[in-house]
Design a protein around this motif. Structure first.
Motif, PDB file in Angstrom:
ATOM      1  N   ILE A 145     -12.326   4.724  49.417  1.00  0.00           N
ATOM      2  CA  ILE A 145     -13.452   3.814  49.638  1.00  0.00           C
ATOM      3  C   ILE A 145     -13.021   2.792  50.684  1.00  0.00           C
ATOM      4  CG2 ILE A 145     -12.807   2.520  47.552  1.00  0.00           C
ATOM      5  CD1 ILE A 145     -15.774   1.637  47.405  1.00  0.00           C
ATOM      6  N   THR A 146     -13.782   2.721  51.766  1.00  0.00           N
ATOM      7  CA  THR A 146     -13.330   1.960  52.922  1.00  0.00           C
ATOM      8  C   THR A 146     -14.513   1.468  53.734  1.00  0.00           C
ATOM      9  OG1 THR A 146     -11.878   2.057  54.859  1.00  0.00           O
ATOM     10  CG2 THR A 146     -13.167   4.019  54.391  1.00  0.00           C
ATOM     11  N   PHE A 147     -14.253   0.495  54.615  1.00  0.00           N
ATOM     12  CA  PHE A 147     -15.239   0.045  55.578  1.00  0.00           C
ATOM     13  C   PHE A 147     -15.167   0.924  56.823  1.00  0.00           C
ATOM     14  CE2 PHE A 147     -14.363  -3.985  53.284  1.00  0.00           C
ATOM     15  CZ  PHE A 147     -15.644  -4.261  52.864  1.00  0.00           C
ATOM     16  N   SER A 148     -16.301   1.089  57.485  1.00  0.00           N
ATOM     17  CA  SER A 148     -16.314   1.850  58.732  1.00  0.00           C
ATOM     18  C   SER A 148     -17.437   1.325  59.616  1.00  0.00           C
ATOM     19  CB  SER A 148     -16.527   3.343  58.459  1.00  0.00           C
ATOM     20  OG  SER A 148     -17.807   3.560  57.899  1.00  0.00           O
ATOM     21  N   LEU A 149     -17.221   1.401  60.910  1.00  0.00           N
ATOM     22  CA  LEU A 149     -18.247   0.969  61.856  1.00  0.00           C
ATOM     23  C   LEU A 149     -19.137   2.125  62.290  1.00  0.00           C
ATOM     24  CD1 LEU A 149     -16.189  -1.530  64.052  1.00  0.00           C
ATOM     25  CD2 LEU A 149     -17.703  -2.017  62.118  1.00  0.00           C
ATOM     26  N   SER A 162     -24.685   0.106  54.204  1.00  0.00           N
ATOM     27  CA  SER A 162     -24.317  -0.995  55.093  1.00  0.00           C
ATOM     28  C   SER A 162     -24.593  -2.313  54.386  1.00  0.00           C
ATOM     29  CB  SER A 162     -25.116  -0.933  56.399  1.00  0.00           C
ATOM     30  OG  SER A 162     -24.735   0.200  57.153  1.00  0.00           O
ATOM     31  N   LEU A 163     -23.593  -3.199  54.389  1.00  0.00           N
ATOM     32  CA  LEU A 163     -23.739  -4.494  53.741  1.00  0.00           C
ATOM     33  C   LEU A 163     -23.305  -5.602  54.686  1.00  0.00           C
ATOM     34  CD1 LEU A 163     -22.345  -3.770  50.162  1.00  0.00           C
ATOM     35  CD2 LEU A 163     -24.737  -3.962  50.855  1.00  0.00           C
ATOM     36  N   ASP A 164     -24.014  -6.715  54.647  1.00  0.00           N
ATOM     37  CA  ASP A 164     -23.678  -7.865  55.484  1.00  0.00           C
ATOM     38  C   ASP A 164     -22.433  -8.577  54.960  1.00  0.00           C
ATOM     39  OD1 ASP A 164     -25.663  -7.661  57.381  1.00  0.00           O
ATOM     40  OD2 ASP A 164     -27.091  -8.855  56.236  1.00  0.00           O
ATOM     41  N   MET A 165     -21.804  -9.342  55.831  1.00  0.00           N
ATOM     42  CA  MET A 165     -20.737 -10.226  55.387  1.00  0.00           C
ATOM     43  C   MET A 165     -21.344 -11.578  55.005  1.00  0.00           C
ATOM     44  SD  MET A 165     -18.720 -11.349  58.879  1.00  0.00           S
ATOM     45  CE  MET A 165     -18.553  -9.679  59.510  1.00  0.00           C
ATOM     46  N   VAL A 166     -20.633 -12.302  54.168  1.00  0.00           N
ATOM     47  CA  VAL A 166     -21.058 -13.633  53.730  1.00  0.00           C
ATOM     48  C   VAL A 166     -19.903 -14.601  53.922  1.00  0.00           C
ATOM     49  CG1 VAL A 166     -22.724 -12.758  52.055  1.00  0.00           C
ATOM     50  CG2 VAL A 166     -20.348 -13.190  51.348  1.00  0.00           C
ATOM     51  N   ALA A 167     -20.228 -15.892  53.937  1.00  0.00           N
ATOM     52  CA  ALA A 167     -19.203 -16.932  53.975  1.00  0.00           C
ATOM     53  C   ALA A 167     -18.841 -17.300  52.546  1.00  0.00           C
ATOM     54  CB  ALA A 167     -19.711 -18.158  54.728  1.00  0.00           C
ATOM     55  N   THR A 198      -9.299  -5.662  62.466  1.00  0.00           N
ATOM     56  CA  THR A 198     -10.063  -5.253  61.291  1.00  0.00           C
ATOM     57  C   THR A 198     -11.534  -5.088  61.661  1.00  0.00           C
ATOM     58  OG1 THR A 198     -10.404  -7.565  60.652  1.00  0.00           O
ATOM     59  CG2 THR A 198      -8.496  -6.442  59.719  1.00  0.00           C
ATOM     60  N   THR A 199     -12.260  -4.306  60.842  1.00  0.00           N
ATOM     61  CA  THR A 199     -13.686  -4.117  61.103  1.00  0.00           C
ATOM     62  C   THR A 199     -14.448  -5.431  60.978  1.00  0.00           C
ATOM     63  OG1 THR A 199     -14.035  -3.504  58.778  1.00  0.00           O
ATOM     64  CG2 THR A 199     -13.668  -1.709  60.350  1.00  0.00           C
ATOM     65  N   LEU A 200     -14.021  -6.301  60.061  1.00  0.00           N
ATOM     66  CA  LEU A 200     -14.705  -7.585  59.887  1.00  0.00           C
ATOM     67  C   LEU A 200     -14.619  -8.416  61.152  1.00  0.00           C
ATOM     68  CD1 LEU A 200     -14.785  -9.889  56.828  1.00  0.00           C
ATOM     69  CD2 LEU A 200     -14.080 -10.858  59.020  1.00  0.00           C
ATOM     70  N   ARG A 201     -13.436  -8.512  61.733  1.00  0.00           N
ATOM     71  CA  ARG A 201     -13.281  -9.327  62.945  1.00  0.00           C
ATOM     72  C   ARG A 201     -14.009  -8.708  64.122  1.00  0.00           C
ATOM     73  NH1 ARG A 201      -9.245 -13.191  63.340  1.00  0.00           N
ATOM     74  NH2 ARG A 201     -10.123 -13.560  65.401  1.00  0.00           N
ATOM     75  N   THR A 202     -14.053  -7.388  64.185  1.00  0.00           N
ATOM     76  CA  THR A 202     -14.781  -6.727  65.277  1.00  0.00           C
ATOM     77  C   THR A 202     -16.248  -7.128  65.247  1.00  0.00           C
ATOM     78  OG1 THR A 202     -13.272  -4.841  65.271  1.00  0.00           O
ATOM     79  CG2 THR A 202     -15.429  -4.513  66.282  1.00  0.00           C
ATOM     80  N   VAL A 203     -16.870  -7.045  64.071  1.00  0.00           N
ATOM     81  CA  VAL A 203     -18.275  -7.402  63.925  1.00  0.00           C
ATOM     82  C   VAL A 203     -18.473  -8.902  64.149  1.00  0.00           C
ATOM     83  CG1 VAL A 203     -20.184  -7.542  62.274  1.00  0.00           C
ATOM     84  CG2 VAL A 203     -18.774  -5.478  62.385  1.00  0.00           C
ATOM     85  N   LEU A 204     -17.583  -9.717  63.584  1.00  0.00           N
ATOM     86  CA  LEU A 204     -17.710 -11.170  63.707  1.00  0.00           C
ATOM     87  C   LEU A 204     -17.594 -11.624  65.154  1.00  0.00           C
ATOM     88  CD1 LEU A 204     -17.849 -14.022  62.473  1.00  0.00           C
ATOM     89  CD2 LEU A 204     -15.359 -13.918  62.216  1.00  0.00           C
ATOM     90  N   ASP A 205     -16.634 -11.102  65.893  1.00  0.00           N
ATOM     91  CA  ASP A 205     -16.425 -11.539  67.276  1.00  0.00           C
ATOM     92  C   ASP A 205     -17.631 -11.230  68.151  1.00  0.00           C
ATOM     93  OD1 ASP A 205     -13.977 -12.479  66.535  1.00  0.00           O
ATOM     94  OD2 ASP A 205     -12.818 -10.835  67.406  1.00  0.00           O
ATOM     95  N   VAL A 206     -18.254 -10.070  67.931  1.00  0.00           N
ATOM     96  CA  VAL A 206     -19.461  -9.722  68.690  1.00  0.00           C
ATOM     97  C   VAL A 206     -20.594 -10.688  68.367  1.00  0.00           C
ATOM     98  CG1 VAL A 206     -21.247  -7.963  68.997  1.00  0.00           C
ATOM     99  CG2 VAL A 206     -18.852  -7.283  68.930  1.00  0.00           C
ATOM    100  N   ALA A 207     -20.749 -11.013  67.082  1.00  0.00           N
ATOM    101  CA  ALA A 207     -21.818 -11.931  66.675  1.00  0.00           C
ATOM    102  C   ALA A 207     -21.579 -13.339  67.209  1.00  0.00           C
ATOM    103  CB  ALA A 207     -21.914 -11.952  65.149  1.00  0.00           C
ATOM    104  N   ALA A 266     -23.554  -6.424  59.553  1.00  0.00           N
ATOM    105  CA  ALA A 266     -23.355  -5.348  58.581  1.00  0.00           C
ATOM    106  C   ALA A 266     -22.187  -4.451  58.979  1.00  0.00           C
ATOM    107  CB  ALA A 266     -24.626  -4.514  58.451  1.00  0.00           C
ATOM    108  N   ARG A 267     -21.491  -3.993  57.955  1.00  0.00           N
ATOM    109  CA  ARG A 267     -20.471  -2.949  58.123  1.00  0.00           C
ATOM    110  C   ARG A 267     -20.776  -1.823  57.152  1.00  0.00           C
ATOM    111  NH1 ARG A 267     -14.963  -5.470  56.809  1.00  0.00           N
ATOM    112  NH2 ARG A 267     -16.240  -6.779  55.453  1.00  0.00           N
ATOM    113  N   GLY A 268     -20.416  -0.611  57.562  1.00  0.00           N
ATOM    114  CA  GLY A 268     -20.632   0.522  56.683  1.00  0.00           C
ATOM    115  C   GLY A 268     -19.560   0.604  55.606  1.00  0.00           C
ATOM    116  N   ILE A 269     -19.959   0.996  54.414  1.00  0.00           N
ATOM    117  CA  ILE A 269     -19.043   1.312  53.329  1.00  0.00           C
ATOM    118  C   ILE A 269     -19.139   2.808  53.082  1.00  0.00           C
ATOM    119  CG2 ILE A 269     -18.541   1.013  50.878  1.00  0.00           C
ATOM    120  CD1 ILE A 269     -19.804  -1.705  51.042  1.00  0.00           C
ATOM    121  N   GLU A 270     -18.022   3.471  53.012  1.00  0.00           N
ATOM    122  CA  GLU A 270     -18.016   4.900  52.717  1.00  0.00           C
ATOM    123  C   GLU A 270     -17.130   5.195  51.512  1.00  0.00           C
ATOM    124  OE1 GLU A 270     -18.812   6.975  57.082  1.00  0.00           O
ATOM    125  OE2 GLU A 270     -16.870   7.224  56.092  1.00  0.00           O
ATOM    126  N   VAL A 271     -17.617   6.059  50.624  1.00  0.00           N
ATOM    127  CA  VAL A 271     -16.784   6.677  49.600  1.00  0.00           C
ATOM    128  C   VAL A 271     -16.545   8.104  50.070  1.00  0.00           C
ATOM    129  CG1 VAL A 271     -16.588   7.372  47.199  1.00  0.00           C
ATOM    130  CG2 VAL A 271     -17.714   5.219  47.783  1.00  0.00           C
TER     131      VAL A 271
END
Length: 299
Positions: A145-149, A162-167, A198-207, A266-271
């Motif tokens: 179970i992992t995050f994926s873009l 796909s789920l959003d990140m929160v603070a 990390t996938t989180l920083r990739t999405v965050l930096d673009v935003a 949002a980032r993808g979650i895959e099982v």
């Protein structure tokens, strides 16, 4: 070729050295070295290239590795089918996940599954996202179970969402009462973040670039659990997936704040499971329980 020799060979291929394989298997290095030498003598070829940074498979080694995985997977399947005659009273489930899922979600599902089926054993590995997928593809774990873009094409996908990140902040943080925060709000406080790879920083930096806001972390760590004390004891925040730390948020230890953004967070979650593999009964039952614990996917 004996199964033990093939297992030792694959362990060295995965770990990159005899010493590392020895530590992982709890087998003497001399025994592993002897098995590798026997295989090379039997096949009359070199299976590994010895390099300063470790052992790398030769072309012949790559070919043998593919064969060995198939042979051992077939042997394991026979053993599994025999054990399954005994129902869900015995079995092994090997799970790999990223740390965000290892703090709450996966251990909770494991504990509940163990309560219902105490004879099932588990192995849990906590790894970076790409390594989770690699372990699944190689057959080293049963479920990942992992995050994926982007969707993985190398595995069978049992669940994708796909789920959003929160603070995330302490309950007494000045922003804790807000229903939603913006990047300018976050930038006014110290931020603790995972690294840029990390996938989180990739999405965050673009935003952040789209918002024209620069967020320079006060603390960076590749371990999420190392960021949490900073958030608890300061006016700092961290960013996580909305599924992470749900138990702690529910108990009031943290406050999770939705983030207003022009770009998707949002980032993808895959099982994931190994493609074209018939899952053992215990693995399939655990997989069903794990997916049931995740947010439902709306059609």
């Amino acid at each position: 070729m004996q199964a033990a020799g093939l297992r030792y060979f694959l362990a060295v291929a995965r770990e990159g050295s005899i010493a590392a394989a020895s530590a992982r298997l709890n087998v003497a290095p001399s025994a592993i070295s002897r098995q590798i030498a026997n295989l090379e003598a039997e096949l009359a070829c070199i299976l590994f290239e010895r390099r300063p940074r470790g052992m790398v498979l030769s072309p012949a080694g790559e070919l043998l590795a593919r064969h060995a995985r198939e042979v051992l997977a077939s042997a394991d399947q026979v053993v599994t089918e025999i054990r399954e005659l005994d129902g869900l009273r015995r079995g092994l489930v090997r799970v790999a996940c990223t740390e965000a899922f290892a703090i709450d979600l996966v251990p909770t599902v494991l504990a509940e599954f163990h309560r219902r089926h105490p004879g099932i054993r588990f192995e849990l590995s906590v790894l970076p996202p790409g390594q989770v997928t690699h372990r699944v593809v190689q057959g080293d774990v049963d479920v990942g179970i992992t995050f994926s873009l982007s969707p993985s094409g190398d595995t069978a996908i049992a669940y994708r969402h796909s789920l959003d990140m929160v603070a995330l902040c302490a309950p007494d943080h000045p922003l804790a009462g807000r229903e939603r925060v913006g990047f300018a709000d976050l930038a006014a406080y110290p931020i603790a973040l995972l690294p840029r790879d990390t996938t989180l920083r990739t999405v965050l930096d673009v935003a952040c670039a789209a918002e024209g806001v620069a967020i320079e972390p006060a603390l960076t760590s590749n371990v999420l659990s190392a960021l949490l004390p900073f958030v608890r004891r300061t006016r700092g925040l961290t960013l996580v997936s909305s599924i992470a730390l749900q138990d702690q948020v529910g108990r009031g230890e943290f406050r999770a704040l939705p983030i207003q953004s022009r770009r998707s967070l949002a980032r993808g979650i895959e099982v994931q499971t190994m493609r074209d593999r018939r899952l053992p009964r215990a693995v399939q039952a655990f997989l069903t329980a794990l997916v049931a614990a995740l947010p439902p996917v709306r059609e």
